[in-house]
Design a protein around this motif. Sequence first.
Motif, PDB file in Angstrom:
ATOM      1  N   ASP A 141       0.837  -1.108  -0.042  1.00 54.57           N
ATOM      2  CA  ASP A 141      -0.012  -0.075   0.004  1.00 54.57           C
ATOM      3  C   ASP A 141       0.846   1.240   0.138  1.00 54.57           C
ATOM      4  OD1 ASP A 141      -1.763   2.035   0.441  1.00 54.57           O
ATOM      5  OD2 ASP A 141      -2.459   1.160   2.163  1.00 54.57           O
ATOM      6  N   PRO A 142       0.965   1.989  -1.042  1.00 56.17           N
ATOM      7  CA  PRO A 142       2.248   2.892  -0.910  1.00 56.17           C
ATOM      8  C   PRO A 142       1.756   4.144  -0.403  1.00 56.17           C
ATOM      9  CG  PRO A 142       1.369   2.168  -3.400  1.00 56.17           C
ATOM     10  CD  PRO A 142       0.520   1.638  -2.302  1.00 56.17           C
ATOM     11  N   ARG A 143       0.539   4.189  -0.396  1.00 55.86           N
ATOM     12  CA  ARG A 143       0.034   5.385   0.778  1.00 55.86           C
ATOM     13  C   ARG A 143       0.520   5.341   2.290  1.00 55.86           C
ATOM     14  NH1 ARG A 143      -6.119   6.425  -0.775  1.00 55.86           N
ATOM     15  NH2 ARG A 143      -5.641   4.164  -1.246  1.00 55.86           N
ATOM     16  N   ARG A 144       0.172   4.045   2.710  1.00 56.43           N
ATOM     17  CA  ARG A 144       0.417   3.963   3.971  1.00 56.43           C
ATOM     18  C   ARG A 144       2.230   3.318   4.277  1.00 56.43           C
ATOM     19  NH1 ARG A 144      -4.429   3.211   3.768  1.00 56.43           N
ATOM     20  NH2 ARG A 144      -6.077   3.774   5.280  1.00 56.43           N
ATOM     21  N   LEU A 145       2.704   3.127   3.199  1.00 51.31           N
ATOM     22  CA  LEU A 145       3.932   2.708   2.834  1.00 51.31           C
ATOM     23  C   LEU A 145       4.106   1.225   3.717  1.00 51.31           C
ATOM     24  CD1 LEU A 145       6.501   5.595   3.252  1.00 51.31           C
ATOM     25  CD2 LEU A 145       5.682   4.218   1.213  1.00 51.31           C
ATOM     26  N   ARG A 146       3.194   0.532   3.438  1.00 51.80           N
ATOM     27  CA  ARG A 146       2.935  -0.818   4.223  1.00 51.80           C
ATOM     28  C   ARG A 146       2.372  -1.955   3.340  1.00 51.80           C
ATOM     29  NH1 ARG A 146      -1.708  -1.520   7.745  1.00 51.80           N
ATOM     30  NH2 ARG A 146      -1.243  -3.544   9.172  1.00 51.80           N
ATOM     31  N   GLY A 147       3.041  -3.193   3.737  1.00 54.57           N
ATOM     32  CA  GLY A 147       2.856  -4.190   2.626  1.00 54.57           C
ATOM     33  C   GLY A 147       2.642  -5.508   3.398  1.00 54.57           C
ATOM     34  N   ILE A 148       2.290  -6.581   2.827  1.00 49.32           N
ATOM     35  CA  ILE A 148       1.908  -7.703   3.492  1.00 49.32           C
ATOM     36  C   ILE A 148       2.313  -8.764   2.401  1.00 49.32           C
ATOM     37  CG2 ILE A 148      -0.401  -7.937   2.762  1.00 49.32           C
ATOM     38  CD1 ILE A 148      -0.823  -8.957   5.930  1.00 49.32           C
ATOM     39  N   SER A 149       2.867 -10.020   2.868  1.00 50.07           N
ATOM     40  CA  SER A 149       3.339 -10.952   1.967  1.00 50.07           C
ATOM     41  C   SER A 149       2.884 -12.393   2.630  1.00 50.07           C
ATOM     42  CB  SER A 149       4.876 -11.166   2.148  1.00 50.07           C
ATOM     43  OG  SER A 149       5.371 -10.985   3.049  1.00 50.07           O
ATOM     44  N   GLY A 150       2.694 -13.180   1.865  1.00 51.80           N
ATOM     45  CA  GLY A 150       2.110 -14.408   2.190  1.00 51.80           C
ATOM     46  C   GLY A 150       2.803 -15.700   1.518  1.00 51.80           C
ATOM     47  N   SER A 151       2.751 -16.775   2.125  1.00 57.05           N
ATOM     48  CA  SER A 151       3.606 -17.724   1.727  1.00 57.05           C
ATOM     49  C   SER A 151       3.055 -19.079   1.760  1.00 57.05           C
ATOM     50  CB  SER A 151       4.978 -17.963   2.678  1.00 57.05           C
ATOM     51  OG  SER A 151       5.576 -19.153   2.933  1.00 57.05           O
ATOM     52  N   SER A 152       3.842 -20.116   1.803  1.00 57.33           N
ATOM     53  CA  SER A 152       3.108 -21.575   1.816  1.00 57.33           C
ATOM     54  C   SER A 152       2.600 -21.986   3.002  1.00 57.33           C
ATOM     55  CB  SER A 152       3.832 -22.684   1.059  1.00 57.33           C
ATOM     56  OG  SER A 152       4.927 -22.615   1.495  1.00 57.33           O
ATOM     57  N   GLU A 153       3.188 -21.371   3.999  1.00 59.23           N
ATOM     58  CA  GLU A 153       2.944 -21.530   5.674  1.00 59.23           C
ATOM     59  C   GLU A 153       1.723 -20.954   6.137  1.00 59.23           C
ATOM     60  OE1 GLU A 153       5.849 -19.655   8.131  1.00 59.23           O
ATOM     61  OE2 GLU A 153       5.505 -17.864   6.646  1.00 59.23           O
ATOM     62  N   LYS A 154       1.549 -20.934   7.193  1.00 61.43           N
ATOM     63  CA  LYS A 154       0.262 -20.632   8.009  1.00 61.43           C
ATOM     64  C   LYS A 154       0.347 -19.094   8.281  1.00 61.43           C
ATOM     65  CE  LYS A 154      -1.854 -24.655  10.295  1.00 61.43           C
ATOM     66  NZ  LYS A 154      -2.297 -24.969  11.721  1.00 61.43           N
ATOM     67  N   LYS A 155       1.322 -18.438   8.112  1.00 62.33           N
ATOM     68  CA  LYS A 155       1.493 -17.029   8.421  1.00 62.33           C
ATOM     69  C   LYS A 155       1.543 -16.093   7.004  1.00 62.33           C
ATOM     70  CE  LYS A 155       3.928 -17.108  12.604  1.00 62.33           C
ATOM     71  NZ  LYS A 155       4.588 -18.142  13.082  1.00 62.33           N
ATOM     72  N   LEU A 156       0.690 -15.035   7.419  1.00 63.00           N
ATOM     73  CA  LEU A 156       1.128 -13.610   6.749  1.00 63.00           C
ATOM     74  C   LEU A 156       1.819 -12.645   7.510  1.00 63.00           C
ATOM     75  CD1 LEU A 156      -2.537 -12.906   5.591  1.00 63.00           C
ATOM     76  CD2 LEU A 156      -1.015 -14.210   4.320  1.00 63.00           C
ATOM     77  N   SER A 157       3.020 -12.284   6.543  1.00 64.13           N
ATOM     78  CA  SER A 157       3.671 -11.345   7.641  1.00 64.13           C
ATOM     79  C   SER A 157       3.669  -9.909   6.864  1.00 64.13           C
ATOM     80  CB  SER A 157       5.275 -11.863   7.046  1.00 64.13           C
ATOM     81  OG  SER A 157       5.979 -10.898   6.838  1.00 64.13           O
ATOM     82  N   SER A 158       3.341  -9.208   7.743  1.00 59.89           N
ATOM     83  CA  SER A 158       3.219  -7.572   7.411  1.00 59.89           C
ATOM     84  C   SER A 158       4.554  -6.848   7.748  1.00 59.89           C
ATOM     85  CB  SER A 158       2.059  -6.794   8.097  1.00 59.89           C
ATOM     86  OG  SER A 158       2.333  -6.417   9.221  1.00 59.89           O
TER      87      SER A 158
END
Lengths: 328, 1111
Positions: A209-226
Amino acid sequence: MSLPAPHPIYTLRGAGGALNTLHFRCHGEDPHLLFSGSGKGSIHIWNLNSRRAEKVVEAHSGSSVTWVSTLQSTDTLISQGRDMQVCLWDLNEGRSELLESVWTGSVGFCQCSLLETSPTNYLLAFAAQQTEEIKIIELPSKNPVCTLTPKAKVGMVMCIKLWKTNSGLGPLLLAGYEDGSLLLWDVTQRAKLSQVRAHPEPVMCLTFDPRRLRGISGSSEKKLSSWTLDSQNNIQLQDDVTLVNPGVSQLCIREDGRILASAGWDDRVRIFSWKTLRPLAVLQYHTDMVLSVAFSDHQDPRQRLLAAGSKDQRISLWSIYNDGAGKG
Amino acid sequence: MSPTMSQINDPKVAFAYLRPACVLLTKEPTVANVETLGEQLKEIHDASLQQLQEYVLFPLRFVLKVPQLKKEKLVQAVAEALSYVLEKTCVQSWDTLHDLFSELCLCLCSPTDPGKPADLSEELKSALLRCLDALLHAAYGDIVFKLYEPIMLPGLGAAVSLLLALGEKEKSREVQAAALRCLQSLILHCDCTQEHVIPSSDERCSVGSTMASFLPGIAMAVSRIITGNLRQGHAVTVRAIKVWCGSVGLVMEDAQLQSSKACETPSQELGRIGQLVVQRAPEWVKSTAGKLSVLLKKIISCTSAHRHWRVRLEMVELADHLLVACSQSLRECVGLLLEALVGAVNDEEPKVRERCEAALREISQRSQSCSRSSDGTSQILADVLSENLHSLATSLPRLMRTSNDQKKLFVLKVFLGYFKVLGPLVSVVLNSAAHLERISKALMQVLELDVVDVRIVEERSHGESLERSSGSVGSYAAHIPQKHFLYFTDEKIFSVLMEICRTLGFYGNIYLLTDHFLDLYRQSLVYRKQAAMVLNEMVRGAAGLAMATGAQCLDSGVQGPSASQEDLKVAAVSIMEEYTSLTNWNLITTCEETDGDRQDQQLLSPSRLLSISISDTTAIATNSLQLIPSSSAPPPPSMTTSTVHQLNSNIWQLCIQLEGLACLAQALGRDFRPLLMTSLYPVLEKAGEETLLVNQAALNSMMCISQACGYSSLKELINDNSDYLLNDISLNLQRLSQHPQAPRVLTVMLAHSDSSLLPLIRDVVQDVLMALDLSYNHSAALFCSVLHALMKALARWFPVSRCRTGGSARSKTSTDDFNCRQFLLDYQKQKDLAEGVGIEVDDTEDLEVPPASEGEDAEDICGPDEKSELPSHLIITKEVAERCVHLLSDPRLQLRLKVLEVLELCVYVLSERENELLPMAHRCWPVLRQRLTADDPLAVLRAFRVLCTLGEACGDFLRRRVSKEVLPRLTSSLTRQAPVSAKAGPVYTHTLAYKLQLAVLQGLGSLCQRLDLGEADLDAVCEACLPYLSCRQPVRLQEACLSVFQHLIQVDPDTFWFTLNELHCPCSYTPPHPDLPPIQLSGMGRPRDEYSDNVLKLLREEFGLCDGSVC
């Protein structure tokens, strides 16, 4: 959670293959469209008014279409297929003619990223022939802008996101790699700005999200990491979100920055508050892995839809959290 | 004889010719002489006659004047002669006119009272009246008006009252009409074809003033005539209306009253006569108008619904004439007159309608031109109309309750007429809340439905109707029973009401109307149905459907409906959303508590069972399906006390709403297609409903929609929109508790579409099966009906070509060309084979013919591929069959029965692929055996049908199992029951045992043949069946048994020929060679017994009877 589980307002069927990618185009007066790319190599153009496929473009000679997008300015469709081609299509006046095609050489699943720098020029970032290599070219001139290769060994490029900062810096590129690393690249400097290991497993998807300069990523595991970018353009890992079932194919933030949707391998679409990352809803309809999610860019926030494409060959359309969407 | 040819043209010659007759007549006034003169007159040319007029008239008048001569015959002859002269000539002298006038009047009136008619013969009266009429026509323009001078008032008055009395009291219609015609001439309102004097305005004014004195009398008497005897014939009434119209129009003419002459005081010379003169001052006009309006009201009420159109036409003329001539003076009558006109706008008779439309158009144009010149006359007209409309709307409900049908019809026509006349002004009028409220309430009350009919709730549709309709879509038209209204029965009234609604929609503001009526719809249950009806027609009207062209409307410039297509679409969407919202759509139409019982009864009823056992396609499709009330729909206020009335009302509401959807489609045409996305599913949902009325209404609605959207058939409609439907079905299958009808929709869909649907269906079938798997307990019955529909559709779409006819073919050839030698050779060979001789040789031959390697290759290459490429309908069938195996042991009998049906269809569809069929047959065998051997007789019956189908399809695959596990039971039960049925009375045919016997016998033959049973089994079957050949058995059992033997004979003709002959042998056989021993059959020489008939029949039909020399 007292509300009953929502149901899709509509489902689109007949794609005839797993739906790898979805893209809305709802601005303007034309009938609102949804583009979908299927595992069988066809791009369906769905008319959202009649809820039927208006046209089917057989784009990549039968090989899976991994990504579709359109240009804001013109009636041009861009599609990426596993035949290692990125194709531009002219959709004017009901045509579907091949304008250009770019050979990427990538055998991976990494989706391209597009950045429109001006009404006539745009940058396209894609994974290149070498597994760690990202190429950025300028279109329509096809001039290569740069090639970004990490020095450290991070494995194959899994996902990329190109965006433009407000701070006057040139376009930046976020890339997720096979070993779970996230790298931030400065495109003009061709230099790595920051690196962080977000996941123990390959990064399957990321969104920013360029406005908040914040992102999130997902993987094949159970976690999303922001994570966030600080003023020095360093990636700072933030909260994790733990999912019930592992595996996320795609993440998407709605334009108003209020909610985040994840396409889960557990056949479900999950909705989170983007601010707090609190889980809001689980959308259950599909009978197979959800491969893609997309929010519509409709001008009226109340009519914005969420589309989810699944391996079960159906696209479900949802109208969720639209009532109080005043912030835009 | 042509008088014109030989007429005398010279006055002198004419004079000479006439003179003797005239002289003679004067001397001897006899009838003969008058007639002679009359004859002679006819030979004189008109011009000459004119010159000789005075001369000729003299003797005639002389006769009239002499009192003692007044014999009726004579007077009549004179009057006829006079008429002739007057018709041919003109009267130029005032004296002649005056004298003749008074003489004629004198003749007519009784000698004692000049105002009363004399007691004369009808012929004489009509002759005199004709003469008088001729006189008035003959009078020259400059003298005729002298007749109306004040001085003439007494004489004229006497004449008028005389004529009125004749017109009113006279029995003869002709005399009445003649008197009225004279009056017409007198008031310058003659409508004959002759030339008339055209009065100047001054002259007209003076005539008017004079006639004003008689107006009260004329108006009263004539209105009595008009409203009097209905049987007097229309001619008199028409004349009377003309007189009324003429006299009122003459006296009250605006043009006269506005000029100063109208109220000139009479000159003093007149003396007492002056008192008779009326001064038409404004006060007089006002009071007269008041009185006239009373009369007018009577006249209008009497004539506007008159049976003869000429009378109604005259009424229109009157209204038009008075509105043109006297709209100012008769201001208070304008409303009445307009109402009369408006009411006639919808007359059945086109002439009346046309005249009326023309009149109204003229009025509107006049008022418009006035409004342009001065301010607001049109406004006044519109005001009058809208005021009338308001008061009519107010009184409408009362009128609808109290008056008879004819009156109601008229009132409604007037109501409609107002809308038509107002035209585009309707939307202005409706902007007034009071008007809209009144009108809508009136419609709500008038359209109230009668919901006491119980049959509507009771009638159920069966699956067959669905099938039938899908078969012949084009010609299909469901029968929709009439709506019954509380306040009227006449169909015409309903159609007028509907036209009113359409007109409202046509001219009104569609948004306003839609909003208002939707409000009413939501407001109360009482109004709901009516409001929906109004909305339906309104939308149609707004689209200009079924609307007469707007020629009648005030503003003839505007053509076409006021609403644009875009407006219409918006309105249609809002109406549709309201109709199909959960609360208004998911209405309860059946009583839950009785539902289950009824279904049981239905299942057990003999007729149904019979039909099941007769044809394999008949089946209960929808009626065994449980209606689950939607839990999300708020239950109606008194669920527990939901009476028949409520159910009936719900049913009607649904029907009306379904009709409504059709109306919306008709209104939008092809633009409705996008709306199919949301509307088709609800309609199909109702098409699967079991209440007959709703079901039919939904089918009708579907037909309408498909036509309106430009689809050629229902099938096309459904196929083209299957994606929308399937989407909803699949979504709703996931929330079955809220949407229990989803499977039903699928059922309807399947019934109406074809195999092109398959790819999409396959997707949904997965959903169905998954939903079923998730809820075996609750909705298995519901799903079974879906599966049944699905399999039925598949069986229809993919008919199996039966290529397994080998068995019968083989037996055919062996019987046709029977060759003893060949038979023995074959027998020898078979025997050898059985003993093992030569087997090896055969085996090697067999192995050599198809090279093994090739076969393997083929398997390798296409084997796995073929497996994955199994046609999807077979995949579906396999899946369904799998479910059937599970469900076959369900504790619910109904469900088991249903499943057996589904299984039968599965077997049928799968029979195309033996590779798929046999494993399936194997899997379902254990459960099927249970059904065949240890279940309710009903289930046994059905299971046996399945077995027959299985036998048909898999042939000998099941041979061993059947012969071991099933056949003994069947045969033993047949044997056990045979004596029972042989002794039983006619009631026995209604028992279950009988049906079981029948079914087994009907199926057994073909089963034996298909399974290729061994000899022992055949013997057992034969033994069990033989008792049924007895003529003591019920006829149908005998027939069924015959069919068993027919099949058995095909399998093994010789054995059964022998068996039959053992039982009864009609003829003796002589061996072909004397060395052979004589043939002895135990049936030979037996007397006829109970078996002989059937045995003979079989022998005759199957073996050609005693073809004695067999060998």
